[in-house]
Design an enzyme around this catalytic site. Structure first.
Site, mmCIF file in Angstrom:
data_model
loop_
_atom_site.group_PDB
_atom_site.id
_atom_site.type_symbol
_atom_site.label_atom_id
_atom_site.label_comp_id
_atom_site.label_asym_id
_atom_site.label_seq_id
_atom_site.Cartn_x
_atom_site.Cartn_y
_atom_site.Cartn_z
ATOM 1 C CG ASP A 13 -1.882 -1.183 1.220
ATOM 2 O OD1 ASP A 13 -2.243 -1.647 0.123
ATOM 3 O OD2 ASP A 13 -2.212 -1.672 2.311
ATOM 4 C CE LYS A 16 2.267 -2.368 -4.409
ATOM 5 N NZ LYS A 16 2.072 -1.989 -2.987
ATOM 6 N N GLY A 40 -4.558 -4.262 -3.807
ATOM 7 C CA GLY A 40 -5.562 -3.229 -4.083
ATOM 8 C C GLY A 40 -4.801 -1.979 -4.436
ATOM 9 C CG HIS A 41 -2.057 -1.912 -6.985
ATOM 10 N ND1 HIS A 41 -1.149 -2.438 -7.863
ATOM 11 C CD2 HIS A 41 -1.784 -2.498 -5.783
ATOM 12 C CE1 HIS A 41 -0.363 -3.294 -7.229
ATOM 13 N NE2 HIS A 41 -0.739 -3.360 -5.965
ATOM 14 C CD GLN A 222 0.777 -8.859 -2.657
ATOM 15 O OE1 GLN A 222 1.433 -9.491 -3.458
ATOM 16 N NE2 GLN A 222 -0.477 -8.545 -2.881
HETATM 17 P P1 GDP Z 1 -0.837 0.382 -3.523
HETATM 18 O O1 GDP Z 1 -1.441 -0.897 -3.067
HETATM 19 O O2 GDP Z 1 0.630 0.441 -3.314
HETATM 20 O O3 GDP Z 1 -1.216 0.750 -4.936
HETATM 21 O O4 GDP Z 1 -1.452 1.522 -2.570
HETATM 22 P P2 GDP Z 1 -3.007 1.665 -2.142
HETATM 23 O O5 GDP Z 1 -3.758 2.181 -3.301
HETATM 24 O O6 GDP Z 1 -3.507 0.434 -1.499
HETATM 25 O O7 GDP Z 1 -2.881 2.722 -0.979
HETATM 26 C C1 GDP Z 1 -2.316 3.996 -1.176
HETATM 27 C C2 GDP Z 1 -3.378 5.049 -0.828
HETATM 28 O O8 GDP Z 1 -2.757 6.309 -0.710
HETATM 29 C C3 GDP Z 1 -4.427 5.211 -1.909
HETATM 30 O O9 GDP Z 1 -5.647 5.541 -1.327
HETATM 31 C C4 GDP Z 1 -3.876 6.366 -2.732
HETATM 32 O O10 GDP Z 1 -4.891 7.076 -3.415
HETATM 33 C C5 GDP Z 1 -3.291 7.231 -1.652
HETATM 34 N N1 GDP Z 1 -2.144 8.060 -2.072
HETATM 35 C C6 GDP Z 1 -1.174 7.775 -2.972
HETATM 36 N N2 GDP Z 1 -0.246 8.742 -2.996
HETATM 37 C C7 GDP Z 1 -0.638 9.663 -2.088
HETATM 38 C C8 GDP Z 1 -0.068 10.894 -1.623
HETATM 39 O O11 GDP Z 1 0.995 11.321 -2.042
HETATM 40 N N3 GDP Z 1 -0.756 11.555 -0.652
HETATM 41 C C9 GDP Z 1 -1.923 11.104 -0.137
HETATM 42 N N4 GDP Z 1 -2.513 11.821 0.807
HETATM 43 N N5 GDP Z 1 -2.483 9.942 -0.540
HETATM 44 C C10 GDP Z 1 -1.838 9.226 -1.499
HETATM 45 P P1 IMO Z 2 -0.929 -4.139 -2.265
HETATM 46 O O1 IMO Z 2 -0.491 -4.663 -3.597
HETATM 47 C C1 IMO Z 2 -0.916 -4.626 2.075
HETATM 48 C C2 IMO Z 2 -0.920 -8.700 3.637
HETATM 49 C C3 IMO Z 2 -2.165 -9.174 4.345
HETATM 50 C C4 IMO Z 2 -1.572 -10.189 5.308
HETATM 51 C C5 IMO Z 2 -0.445 -10.821 4.484
HETATM 52 C C6 IMO Z 2 -0.835 -12.113 3.800
HETATM 53 O O2 IMO Z 2 -2.223 -3.429 -2.287
HETATM 54 O O3 IMO Z 2 0.176 -3.357 -1.623
HETATM 55 P P2 IMO Z 2 -2.386 -12.822 1.773
HETATM 56 O O4 IMO Z 2 -3.794 -12.444 1.423
HETATM 57 O O5 IMO Z 2 -1.392 -12.473 0.735
HETATM 58 O O6 IMO Z 2 -2.272 -14.241 2.220
HETATM 59 O O7 IMO Z 2 -2.043 -11.943 3.081
HETATM 60 O O8 IMO Z 2 -0.100 -9.856 3.512
HETATM 61 N N1 IMO Z 2 -1.155 -8.179 2.257
HETATM 62 C C7 IMO Z 2 -1.112 -6.884 1.935
HETATM 63 N N2 IMO Z 2 -0.931 -5.784 2.714
HETATM 64 N N3 IMO Z 2 -1.038 -4.476 0.731
HETATM 65 C C8 IMO Z 2 -1.193 -5.562 -0.058
HETATM 66 O O9 IMO Z 2 -1.192 -5.479 -1.405
HETATM 67 C C9 IMO Z 2 -1.275 -6.829 0.538
HETATM 68 N N4 IMO Z 2 -1.448 -8.082 0.072
HETATM 69 C C10 IMO Z 2 -1.362 -8.902 1.138
HETATM 70 O O10 IMO Z 2 -2.799 -8.122 5.019
HETATM 71 O O11 IMO Z 2 -0.988 -9.529 6.397
HETATM 72 MG MG MG Z 3 -2.960 -1.589 -1.782
#
Ligand code: GDP
Ligand code: IMO
Ligand code: MG
Length: 420
Positions: A13, A16, A40-41, A222
């Site tokens: 998270d 990415k 979840g991107h 991840q």
């Molecule tokens: P990913 O899994 O690495 O793609 O990240 P996620 O989407 O799960 O979580 C990142 C969260 O931070 C999302 O809700 C993005 O919209 C938000 N986000 C990304 N860059 C920024 C930033 O620079 N500032 C803020 N406030 N939010 C951001």
């Molecule tokens: P993105 O791509 C954050 C964590 C889960 C759990 C562990 C194992 O959005 O960054 P799994 O379902 O793979 O067996 O879970 O890894 N986990 C993540 N945490 N971002 C993710 O993906 C994750 N994918 C798995 O919360 O601790």
């Molecule tokens: Mg994510």
């Protein structure tokens, strides 16, 4: 041409999805190489948020080919749901997506095994997203798995039933009630959805595209500290999330890897169980969570929050061979008078600067304090315009890691990005 890689340096998270979306105009091909719908991107543009799970984050850009590589595990139900949402938005998914034959399928019973295994672990649970990721990779390495290419085989149904039976026998060992009838029906509909897509010999296709001069961006899921080998085992996911995973998950040779973009948040978060040395249990932690909207994009779970961990960041930078750092969510720190960074750990009275084997034991982070910038940086678009305190923070990270911070994100929108 070489394959550039974008990956997370913490526990996932990091942002990415946003970074891939921002970088996509420079690439013709975006490829996912591991993980599955546990990811979840999020992408923010035109005042909307889009969350992608198995589909690469290049899907919203015109002319980009999006490859689901052989290292990915695919759930036909979740894939179909994502496709339906994208089609509602008018995205021409069939033209833009290609799926590797060697990607493994997540069966309905894999999800049940994930849930049963987590329930049986009680307090020791991993905090899995319960998408069937672990059991599917177990069947892959156990040489029992079903792959996307198998849906083209006349014996597909027979092989499905055989694997399902194996799972049913395993599930009988758990005290776990389940009913997969409805999900199974959706799963077979999902298989029909998969048949609408171009199913490719992934490794040949990727190397052909490279040979034809196409720029490829590999999108990690991840984060490095969730890697099956190098993460905080056993609180990890079941795939290689580090840069080497891109070679395995796409079929590209190590000498074909170009830039490695390592993404990190200006602080740290973790969702699910497991060690987190700089985790904050006080008001500051709650403030980070509230200001950063730290809730899982897939499960909605609260993300645990803490300060930036330089011991862990240096480790991830080393394992991945990061060539450019990307700092996300810098704006979340706008209001903190003091910002801390862990520069070492104290374990059993000893000062440790190398990320240790056992991160479960008592670790006391040794912090360096930075003066906060106490102003809104969201509208900054040139590095020169950042406050002095902010630049000191960035330059400390560059000095410690030995890698330049080339992109800085100051908000979730595509536009809120500074490229140096
Ligand atoms: P990913 O899994 O690495 O793609 O990240 P996620 O989407 O799960 O979580 C990142 C969260 O931070 C999302 O809700 C993005 O919209 C938000 N986000 C990304 N860059 C920024 C930033 O620079 N500032 C803020 N406030 N939010 C951001
Ligand atoms: P993105 O791509 C954050 C964590 C889960 C759990 C562990 C194992 O959005 O960054 P799994 O379902 O793979 O067996 O879970 O890894 N986990 C993540 N945490 N971002 C993710 O993906 C994750 N994918 C798995 O919360 O601790
Ligand atoms: Mg994510």
């Amino acid at each position: 041409m070489k394959v550039d890689v974008v990956l997370g340096l913490q526990w996932g998270d990091e942002g990415k999805g946003k970074v891939v979306d921002v970088l996509t105009p420079d690439y013709q091909v975006i490829a996912r190489f591991q993980g599955g719908p546990n990811a979840g991107h999020s992408l923010h543009f035109a005042d909307k948020v889009h969350v992608l799970r198995s589909i690469p984050s290049g899907i919203f850009r015109d002319n980009a080919i999006n490859i689901i590589g052989n290292g990915v595990v695919l759930d036909p139900v979740m894939f179909s749901q994502e496709i339906a949402e994208l089609e509602k938005l008018g995205v021409d998914v069939t033209a833009k997506i290609r799926i590797a034959k060697k990607a493994h399928l997540i069966l309905p019973t894999h999800r049940m095994l994930d849930a049963a295994s987590e329930a049986a672990k009680g307090k020791a649970k991993i905090g899995s997203t319960l998408k069937g990721i672990g059991p599917t990779y177990m069947d892959k390495t156990g040489r029992n798995g079903l792959r996307v290419g198998d849906i083209l085989s006349p014996s597909f149904m027979e092989r499905y039933e055989r694997l399902k039976q194996k799972h049913t026998a395993m599930l009988a060992q758990f005290d776990f009630a389940y009913d997969i009838a409805e999900y199974e029906a959706q799963w077979f509909e999902g298989i029909e959805t998969l048949r609408r897509f171009t199913i490719i010999e992934g490794e040949h296709e990727v190397n052909r595209l490279l040979g034809n001069g196409q720029a490829i961006l590999a999108e990690g899921a991840q984060g490095s500290l969730l890697d099956i080998d190098y993460g905080t085992y056993p609180f990890v996911t079941s795939s290689n999330t580090v840069c080497a995973g891109a070679c395995i998950g796409l079929g590209v040779a190590p000498n074909k890897i170009g830039e490695v973009f390592g993404i990190f948040k200006a602080y740290c978060t973790r969702v699910g169980s497991g060690p987190f040395p700089t985790e904050l249990f006080d008001q500051t932690g709650q403030d980070l969570q509230r200001i950063g909207h730290e809730f899982g994009a897939v499960t909605g779970r609260e993300r645990r929050c803490g300060w930036l961990d330089m011991v862990a960041l240096k480790y991830s930078t080393m394992i991945n061979g990061v060539t450019q750092l990307i700092m996300m969510k810098s704006d979340v720190l706008n209001t903190f008078p003091t910002i801390k960074v862990a520069v070492a750990y104290e374990i059993g009275g000893k000062r440790v600067t190398e990320f240790p084997y056992e991160t479960n034991e008592e670790i006391t982070p040794v912090y360096k304090e930075f003066e906060g910038w106490n102003c809104d940086i969201n509208s900054v678009r040139r590095y020169e315009d950042f406050p002095r305190q902010f630049k000191e923070y960035v330059e400390f990270i560059e000095k410690e890691t030995g890698v330049p911070v080339k992109i800085i994100s100051v908000g979730p929108d595509r536009e809120e990005t500074i490229v140096r």
